[in-house]
Design a protein around this motif. Structure first.
Motif, PDB file in Angstrom:
ATOM      1  N   PHE A 189       0.843  -1.202   0.000  1.00 40.78           N
ATOM      2  CA  PHE A 189       0.000   0.000   0.000  1.00 40.78           C
ATOM      3  C   PHE A 189       0.878   1.253   0.000  1.00 40.78           C
ATOM      4  CE2 PHE A 189      -2.976   2.838   2.586  1.00 40.78           C
ATOM      5  CZ  PHE A 189      -3.773   3.142   1.497  1.00 40.78           C
ATOM      6  N   CYS A 213       1.756   4.071  -3.039  1.00 44.43           N
ATOM      7  CA  CYS A 213       1.051   5.314  -2.693  1.00 44.43           C
ATOM      8  C   CYS A 213       1.539   6.458  -3.566  1.00 44.43           C
ATOM      9  CB  CYS A 213       1.325   5.604  -1.214  1.00 44.43           C
ATOM     10  SG  CYS A 213       1.046   7.309  -0.698  1.00 44.43           S
ATOM     11  N   TYR A 214       0.632   7.297  -4.014  1.00 44.24           N
ATOM     12  CA  TYR A 214       1.014   8.406  -4.889  1.00 44.24           C
ATOM     13  C   TYR A 214       2.005   9.339  -4.185  1.00 44.24           C
ATOM     14  CZ  TYR A 214      -2.723   7.014  -8.015  1.00 44.24           C
ATOM     15  OH  TYR A 214      -3.509   6.306  -8.866  1.00 44.24           O
ATOM     16  N   TYR A 215       1.795   9.572  -2.892  1.00 39.66           N
ATOM     17  CA  TYR A 215       2.700  10.471  -2.183  1.00 39.66           C
ATOM     18  C   TYR A 215       4.097   9.860  -2.070  1.00 39.66           C
ATOM     19  CZ  TYR A 215       5.293  13.010   1.129  1.00 39.66           C
ATOM     20  OH  TYR A 215       6.323  13.696   1.698  1.00 39.66           O
ATOM     21  N   HIS A 243      -2.299   0.136  -6.796  1.00 40.42           N
ATOM     22  CA  HIS A 243      -2.519   0.861  -5.537  1.00 40.42           C
ATOM     23  C   HIS A 243      -3.977   0.820  -5.097  1.00 40.42           C
ATOM     24  CE1 HIS A 243      -1.842   3.583  -2.277  1.00 40.42           C
ATOM     25  NE2 HIS A 243      -2.761   4.415  -2.719  1.00 40.42           N
ATOM     26  N   TYR A 288      -4.343   8.308   7.397  1.00 39.05           N
ATOM     27  CA  TYR A 288      -3.517   8.080   6.201  1.00 39.05           C
ATOM     28  C   TYR A 288      -4.343   7.383   5.106  1.00 39.05           C
ATOM     29  CZ  TYR A 288      -0.024   5.874   3.208  1.00 39.05           C
ATOM     30  OH  TYR A 288       0.686   5.433   2.121  1.00 39.05           O
ATOM     31  N   CYS A 309      -6.243   8.976   1.317  1.00 43.86           N
ATOM     32  CA  CYS A 309      -5.625   8.416   0.101  1.00 43.86           C
ATOM     33  C   CYS A 309      -6.365   8.896  -1.156  1.00 43.86           C
ATOM     34  CB  CYS A 309      -5.675   6.893   0.210  1.00 43.86           C
ATOM     35  SG  CYS A 309      -5.445   5.999  -1.316  1.00 43.86           S
ATOM     36  N   HIS A 310      -5.603   9.114  -2.214  1.00 40.18           N
ATOM     37  CA  HIS A 310      -6.203   9.558  -3.474  1.00 40.18           C
ATOM     38  C   HIS A 310      -7.144   8.496  -4.050  1.00 40.18           C
ATOM     39  CE1 HIS A 310      -3.569  12.997  -3.369  1.00 40.18           C
ATOM     40  NE2 HIS A 310      -2.542  12.192  -3.204  1.00 40.18           N
ATOM     41  N   ALA A 311      -6.775   7.227  -3.877  1.00 38.30           N
ATOM     42  CA  ALA A 311      -7.635   6.156  -4.381  1.00 38.30           C
ATOM     43  C   ALA A 311      -8.952   6.135  -3.602  1.00 38.30           C
ATOM     44  CB  ALA A 311      -6.933   4.804  -4.262  1.00 38.30           C
ATOM     45  N   HIS A 326      -2.440  14.442   3.107  1.00 41.14           N
ATOM     46  CA  HIS A 326      -2.064  13.033   2.968  1.00 41.14           C
ATOM     47  C   HIS A 326      -0.574  12.800   3.217  1.00 41.14           C
ATOM     48  CE1 HIS A 326      -2.485   8.926   1.752  1.00 41.14           C
ATOM     49  NE2 HIS A 326      -1.627   9.063   0.768  1.00 41.14           N
TER      50      HIS A 326
HETATM   51 FE1  FES Z   1      -1.134   7.515  -0.585  1.00 42.31          FE
HETATM   52 FE2  FES Z   1      -3.232   6.149  -1.538  1.00 42.31          FE
HETATM   53  S1  FES Z   1      -2.147   5.816   0.285  1.00 42.31           S
HETATM   54  S2  FES Z   1      -2.277   7.859  -2.348  1.00 42.31           S
END
Ligand code: FES
Length: 274
Positions: free
Chosen positions: A111, A115-117, A156, A203, A207-209, A241
């Motif tokens: 995960f 993650c995008y971050y 993701h 967190y 999340c973006h998702a 985030h």
């Molecule tokens: Fe960071 Fe999904 S957990 S973008």
């Protein structure tokens, strides 16, 4: 600054058509502070979690279970002397070649890795691709995330659902951290586990998702009032985030460390039991 001619066959910032500037970067601020600190903290986390995952001991200090070993697949949790029966599933005996944590960590690590971050964070700090805005990367080619292996980052969204399951389990661990042999009480460890669960929820929900799952692919928010409300909430915490990513990462390691030191007898959890 001096200008250099864009040589034929040049690539990256030397490619024809790009402004040809000899200086590595024109930035005069401390642009390297972010990649250096990111590299240091992430490396420290990777080294610590690798140690914790293979140690296969000291992950349960009644009634606290380390998040690295939860859900507890081993019979060990219930076998700790003085334990009143941890929430162990007991699937793992001593005959497994990998520790239970190695299996458990696939999901939270997957995960975070996708993650995008964190992608931004480790692309900058580990791959220097690029290390910062307006600082050229050392690589000659850039293919982005459009092909193998980085196209796999798209999983993701599925890890997000796995993370939700883990959050429920870790929340349960925080609840039973108030159960001292059938008596309700509170210890420093109870607070540590509660903070851990809260940070992980923040967190995951920022999340973006998650934002896309609740509010994406809708043409008319007015037709979906509940999803619109959820999307509004998630959108409020989504800009934070990155901060939740760091806070939950550091805290999950500290939680494991706290449980580990108690299990090893180095610390003695202060607690009040009714
Ligand atoms: Fe960071 Fe999904 S957990 S973008």
């Amino acid at each position: 600054h001096t200008r250099a001619p864009a040589g034929p066959g040049g690539a990256g910032t030397r490619a024809p058509g790009r402004a040809s500037i000899m200086a590595r970067t024109l930035r005069i601020d401390r642009w390297w502070a972010y990649p250096v600190s990111t590299f240091t903290v992430l490396l420290a986390f990777v080294v610590y979690s690798a140690y914790a995952a293979v140690a296969n001991r000291d992950y349960y200090a009644d009634p606290y279970l380390s998040p690295f070993y939860s859900p507890c697949l081993s019979w060990h949790c219930g076998a700790v002397p003085g334990s009143h029966g941890a929430p162990h599933l007991g699937w793992f005996g001593t005959w497994w070649i990998v520790t239970p944590a190695v299996i458990v960590l696939i999901f939270p690590l997957g995960f975070r890795l996708t993650c995008y971050y964190y992608r931004k964070a480790y692309y900058r700090s580990f791959w220097l691709s690029p290390p910062a805005c307006a600082v050229p990367e050392p690589h000659r080619r850039y293919t982005g995330e459009t092909r193998f292996p980085l196209i796999l980052q798209n999983v993701h969204r599925y890890f997000f659902y796995a993370a939700l399951v883990f959050n429920v389990i870790l929340t349960w661990d925080a609840v039973i951290a108030f159960d001292f042999d059938g008596h309700i009480g509170i210890g420093v460890g109870s607070a540590v586990l509660v903070i851990n669960a809260v940070l992980l929820w923040l967190y995951t929900l920022s999340c973006h998702a998650c934002r896309h799952a609740v509010g994406g692919r809708i043409n008319h928010f007015s037709h979906h009032p509940i999803r619109y409300r959820l999307w509004t909430w998630v959108s409020r915490i989504n800009p934070m985030h990155g901060r939740f990513a760091w806070a939950s990462l550091v805290w999950v390691a500290l939680t494991d460390l706290y449980v580990r030191l108690n299990a090893a007898g180095v610390l003695h959890d202060p607690r009040v039991v009714a």
